[in-house]
Design an enzyme around this catalytic site. Structure first.
Site, short mmCIF file in Angstrom:
data_model
loop_
_atom_site.label_atom_id
_atom_site.label_comp_id
_atom_site.label_asym_id
_atom_site.label_seq_id
_atom_site.Cartn_x
_atom_site.Cartn_y
_atom_site.Cartn_z
N SER A 185 0.84 -1.19 0.00
CA SER A 185 0.00 0.00 0.00
C SER A 185 0.88 1.24 0.00
O SER A 185 2.10 1.14 0.00
CB SER A 185 -0.90 0.01 1.24
OG SER A 185 -0.12 0.34 2.38
N LYS A 186 0.24 2.37 0.01
CA LYS A 186 0.94 3.66 -0.02
C LYS A 186 2.05 3.75 1.03
O LYS A 186 3.07 4.40 0.81
CB LYS A 186 -0.06 4.81 0.24
CG LYS A 186 -0.64 5.36 -1.05
CD LYS A 186 0.18 6.55 -1.55
CE LYS A 186 -0.03 6.82 -3.02
NZ LYS A 186 1.12 6.54 -3.87
N ARG A 187 1.80 3.10 2.18
CA ARG A 187 2.79 3.15 3.25
C ARG A 187 4.15 2.64 2.79
O ARG A 187 5.18 3.00 3.35
CB ARG A 187 2.34 2.29 4.44
CG ARG A 187 1.27 2.89 5.32
CD ARG A 187 0.90 1.94 6.43
NE ARG A 187 0.43 0.65 5.91
CZ ARG A 187 1.05 -0.50 6.07
NH1 ARG A 187 2.17 -0.57 6.75
NH2 ARG A 187 0.54 -1.60 5.57
N HIS A 188 4.14 1.77 1.80
CA HIS A 188 5.39 1.18 1.33
C HIS A 188 6.10 2.04 0.28
O HIS A 188 7.14 1.67 -0.22
CB HIS A 188 5.14 -0.21 0.75
CG HIS A 188 4.59 -1.18 1.74
ND1 HIS A 188 3.26 -1.47 1.82
CD2 HIS A 188 5.19 -1.89 2.72
CE1 HIS A 188 3.06 -2.35 2.80
NE2 HIS A 188 4.22 -2.61 3.36
N GLY A 189 5.49 3.18 -0.06
CA GLY A 189 6.11 4.03 -1.08
C GLY A 189 5.23 4.10 -2.32
O GLY A 189 4.03 3.88 -2.23
#
Ligand code: GLU
Length: 495
Positions: free
Chosen positions: A256-260
């Site tokens: 998800s976005k948290r991973h970049g």
């Protein structure tokens, strides 16, 4: 004779094309190509609140950038169109009417309150069947028709045959998957607002478009028994399903976005090569032989098979992507590297005029490409590596750390003096990489200094940094006069 393969990628335009969607698209495309089949792009835009035309355009652009050409779909047409679900509403309506007429579906007049009450009661009595309690299933047809015509709100539900039993799917990735009969609900195929549900619209389309293999994310595995019910009600053949695993981040959680960066666009804008990106994504859950990592597009399009898709979740590793990208750049021939990376990057960095009055010398550019290419991991690196070569003795920027480490040291003044002398003795027309290297070669011994120390000082003097390409070739490209002028300028910084 086996049926010709027809597969589809059916994104919902509720956002950008993400890594997971891109991988699904790649697998469908590659499977179609490997089997000389047809790759269809269909826009699943039935969710009117979240689908936008702008997102559709973004997805089409991303697909084009990925090089996943579709044989049927938006912009290219085809015999099974239209290829956007909002343009197919009449077909879903027609199919639902047919199922109603055949008694394979029925209108349900239950209010949300009634449904909630029935659900609570089923839970309270621990009924093994927790789904819709089939309250409207046996309303006589003429009574149902009268209530519909009187304007009473209704949904349309599929009538799962009493004796249907378990649904067994022979998934090409997961093998046999069994869904118990008690989980088979008379689910809604049409909402009371007259829109079809995903499970219905998808199957009507897949059946009408003659889809032979459904390759998609395994978040849809749980929808599959319902979809099988729709195929059976429609009397259409059930396709082969291949549910591909999730893509996880390094922490084992769903990507998800948290991973970049997660959208294809972001990777395109960051400068990744389409070929490298497709190669890397293809490897997230598929392998050619368990070890080959560089798999050019044409090999993928020839060799892709469902058998080699892994059941296990794949982990997205940005470092590996970078490695694959660098590998693609490194394997380019000089001419391609020059045209596709070096020159555009030099222009982008303002080092080169987009339309040079005097075009730069081809032989010179070729030599430049030769030393820059192996040092280019991302396209923008090319300009960075080449920048000192494009500078002049006046404009060269000296990196402070490099100066203090390599130049501003006792004895380095003498190094530059000797280098200036040796290089100055070379004539203009003898200014070649070999001659330069040969001229510098005796210095360490003559000065009783380590080779590394001597060359580092010259390197900083010429390039302003500690990491430039091989010195002789770099200096040959810069030219004699400017190299000597750089040494003169650097001499004031040396001790
Ligand atoms: N529109 C659906 C999605 O984006 C397609 C699922 C399917 O392939 O059936 O998830």
């Amino acid at each position: 004779m086996t049926q010709p393969v027809r597969v589809r990628f059916a994104p919902s335009p509720t956002g950008k094309l993400h890594i997971g969607g891109a991988r699904t698209a790649i697998y469908n495309w590659a499977f179609a190509r490997a089997n000389h089949g047809t790759f269809i792009l269909r826009i699943d835009d039935t969710d009117p609140t979240r689908s936008t035309e702008e997102n559709t355009q973004v997805i089409l652009r991303a697909m084009r950038w990925l090089g996943l050409d579709w044989d049927e779909g938006p912009e290219v047409g085809g015999d099974f169109g239209p290829y956007a679900q909002t343009e197919r509403l009449a077909l879903y309506r027609e199919a639902a009417e047919r199922l109603l007429a055949e008694g394979k579906a029925y209108p349900c007049f239950c209010t949300p309150e009634q449904l909630a009450e029935d659900r609570a009661a089923a839970q309270a009595r621990k009924d093994p069947f927790q789904g819709y309690q089939r309250r409207c299933r046996n309303i006589p047809a003429d009574e149902a028709r009268a209530r519909m015509e009187a304007g009473e709100p209704y949904t349309i539900r599929i009538k799962v045959p009493e004796d249907r039993g378990d649904v067994v799917i022979d998934d090409a990735v997961h093998g046999e998957v069994t869904f118990a009969a008690k989980e088979l609900d008379d689910f809604v195929i049409f909402r009371s607002d007259g829109t079809p549900t995903y499970n219905f619209a998808t199957v009507v389309d897949d059946a009408a478009m003659g889809i032979t293999h459904v390759i998609r994310g395994d978040d849809h595995l749980s929808n599959t028994p319902r979809q099988v019910m729709v195929y059976e009600a429609l009397g259409a053949p059930v396709p082969v399903f291949a549910h591909i695993s999730m893509i996880l981040g390094a922490d084992g959680k769903k990507l998800s976005k948290r991973h970049g960066a997660t959208s294809v666009e972001e990777y395109r804008d960051a400068g990744y090569l389409s070929d490298a990106f497709v190669n890397y994504l293809a490897l997230l859950g598929w392998s050619l032989d368990g070890e080959t990592t560089i798999i050019p597009r044409d090999v993928l399009a020839r060799e892709f098979s469902l058998e080699r898709i892994s059941k296990n979740p794949a982990t997205f590793d940005p470092k590996k992507l970078d490695w694959v990208n660098a590998e693609y750049i490194n394997r380019m021939d000089n001419a391609t590297f020059t045209q596709e990376i070096l020159l555009p990057q030099l222009v982008e960095a303002g080092l080169l005029d987009p339309e040079p009055a005097v075009s730069i010398d081809e032989e010179w550019t070729d030599r430049l490409a030769e030393i820059v290419r192996p040092r280019t991991k991302m396209p923008a690196d090319a300009a960075q590596v080449a920048a000192p070569i494009f500078a002049t003795a006046e404009t060269l920027v000296y990196d402070e750390k490099a100066v203090s480490k390599g130049l501003a040291k006792e004895g380095m003044g003498a190094v530059l003096d000797r280098a200036r002398e040796a290089l100055g003795s070379l004539a203009e027309d003898a200014w070649t990489a070999e001659a330069i290297d040969a001229a510098l070669e005796p210095l360490p011994e003559a000065l009783d200094l380590k080779k590394r120390v001597v060359f580092q000082a010259v390197r900083v003097a010429i390039c302003g940094n500690l990491v430039s390409p091989p010195l002789g070739e770099t200096m040959a490209l810069i030219g004699r006069a400017d190299c000597l002028a750089r040494i003169d300028r650097a001499r004031t910084m040396a001790l």
